[in-house]
Scaffold this motif. Structure first.
Motif, PDB file in Angstrom:
ATOM      1  N   SER A 118      16.515  -2.528  13.663  1.00  0.00           N
ATOM      2  CA  SER A 118      15.512  -3.518  14.081  1.00  0.00           C
ATOM      3  C   SER A 118      14.846  -4.134  12.853  1.00  0.00           C
ATOM      4  N   THR A 119      14.474  -5.392  12.966  1.00  0.00           N
ATOM      5  CA  THR A 119      13.854  -6.112  11.851  1.00  0.00           C
ATOM      6  C   THR A 119      12.615  -6.847  12.342  1.00  0.00           C
TER       7      THR A 119
ATOM      8  N   GLU B 284      15.145   1.913  12.169  1.00  0.00           N
ATOM      9  CA  GLU B 284      16.060   2.246  13.258  1.00  0.00           C
ATOM     10  C   GLU B 284      15.353   3.008  14.377  1.00  0.00           C
ATOM     11  N   GLU B 285      14.040   3.191  14.221  1.00  0.00           N
ATOM     12  CA  GLU B 285      13.224   3.744  15.307  1.00  0.00           C
ATOM     13  C   GLU B 285      11.755   3.586  14.942  1.00  0.00           C
TER      14      GLU B 285
ATOM     15  N   TYR C  60      12.286  -3.195   8.117  1.00  0.00           N
ATOM     16  CA  TYR C  60      13.498  -2.738   8.800  1.00  0.00           C
ATOM     17  C   TYR C  60      13.322  -1.282   9.189  1.00  0.00           C
TER      18      TYR C  60
ATOM     19  N   LEU D 205      10.925   0.244  19.331  1.00  0.00           N
ATOM     20  CA  LEU D 205      12.205  -0.231  18.833  1.00  0.00           C
ATOM     21  C   LEU D 205      13.185   0.924  18.698  1.00  0.00           C
TER      22      LEU D 205
ATOM     23  N   LEU E  46      14.748  -2.582  22.850  1.00  0.00           N
ATOM     24  CA  LEU E  46      13.311  -2.334  22.716  1.00  0.00           C
ATOM     25  C   LEU E  46      12.664  -2.268  24.097  1.00  0.00           C
TER      26      LEU E  46
ATOM     27  N   THR F 192      13.586  -8.669  15.839  1.00  0.00           N
ATOM     28  CA  THR F 192      14.936  -8.630  16.395  1.00  0.00           C
ATOM     29  C   THR F 192      15.367  -7.171  16.506  1.00  0.00           C
ATOM     30  N   SER F 193      16.106  -6.861  17.568  1.00  0.00           N
ATOM     31  CA  SER F 193      16.525  -5.482  17.811  1.00  0.00           C
ATOM     32  C   SER F 193      17.673  -5.456  18.810  1.00  0.00           C
ATOM     33  N   ARG F 194      18.353  -4.319  18.885  1.00  0.00           N
ATOM     34  CA  ARG F 194      19.380  -4.120  19.905  1.00  0.00           C
ATOM     35  C   ARG F 194      18.778  -3.613  21.212  1.00  0.00           C
TER      36      ARG F 194
END
Length: 221
Positions: free
Chosen positions: A64-65, A78-79, A76, A60, A49, A45-47
């Motif tokens: 992101s997870t 963030e990049e 987890y 990602l 990608l 899952t991500s905002r």
């Protein structure tokens, strides 16, 4: 392109997002807002990608997870990027991996799902909830199947007790074994202390199942 939800499938993955674009030249999907990738092994899952259909690599961006469905581990970042074909991840910002009994975080993280191996670099913190232990250092390797932790670059081990804690420094630290059967090996310039006990030596060996600690070369207690 689409702006109101879509589902995209290939041989390996199913991708769902609210907004997206597809670039024909490099086989890239750019997915935004509530992005989810699923396959038999993982859920991502991500905002934001970028997913490349020819390589199976997802880059990602933002929180992101990745949930490892087979081993019940959660990553987890963030990049970074995740390769759905080789099942290898590399995160470079606020990276964390959560196992059933411990959580590891650092500046960057490499994770190989097939071999259940993780290496972490920079500002490492290992929170072992089963053994009430915190490990810090600059570089770490963790072999999940062997329950083995290898730490260098100013490693520090903190064993937490109700009224006191034990702190131990060394150049190199190796912890192996399950709870109550752990073996701790510390090499070179070992120092440890708690409120009522201090010691130092060149190398140290602790067998928790026997309650036995051995100090080697110029031990002082």
């Amino acid at each position: 392109f689409y702006t109101n939800h879509a589902t995209i499938k290939d041989d390996t993955n199913t991708l769902i997002s609210d907004i997206g674009k597809y670039y024909l030249e490099n086989n890239k999907f750019q997915a935004l807002s509530k992005v989810i990738i699923t396959n038999p092994d993982n859920k991502v899952t991500s905002r934001h990608l970028d997913y490349f259909t020819n390589t199976g690599i997802a880059k990602l961006y933002g929180p992101s997870t990745i949930i490892d469905l087979k081993n019940s581990n959660t990553l987890y970042s963030e990049e970074g990027f995740y390769n759905s074909k080789t099942r290898i991840s590399h995160f470079i910002k606020n990276a964390k991996i959560k196992y059933q009994d411990r959580e590891i975080e650092g500046d960057s993280l490499y994770y190989d799902e097939n071999n259940r191996f993780a290496s972490v670099t920079g500002n490492i913190i290992v929170n072992d909830t089963i053994n009430n232990t915190i490990i810090k250092g600059g570089y770490l390797e963790y072999f999940e199947a062997l329950d083995s932790v290898f730490v260098v670059d100013k490693p520090l081990v903190i064993n937490i007790f109700e009224k006191d804690s034990t702190f131990m420094h060394a150049d190199t630290l190796l912890v192996t074994g399950k709870k109550d059967f752990r073996i701790i090996r510390a090499y070179h310039h070992v120092k440890f202390y708690k409120k009522d006990l201090q010691g130092k030596c060149d190398s140290l060996y602790t067998n928790e199942s026997l309650g036995l600690t051995k100090m080697y070369r110029r031990p002082i207690l």
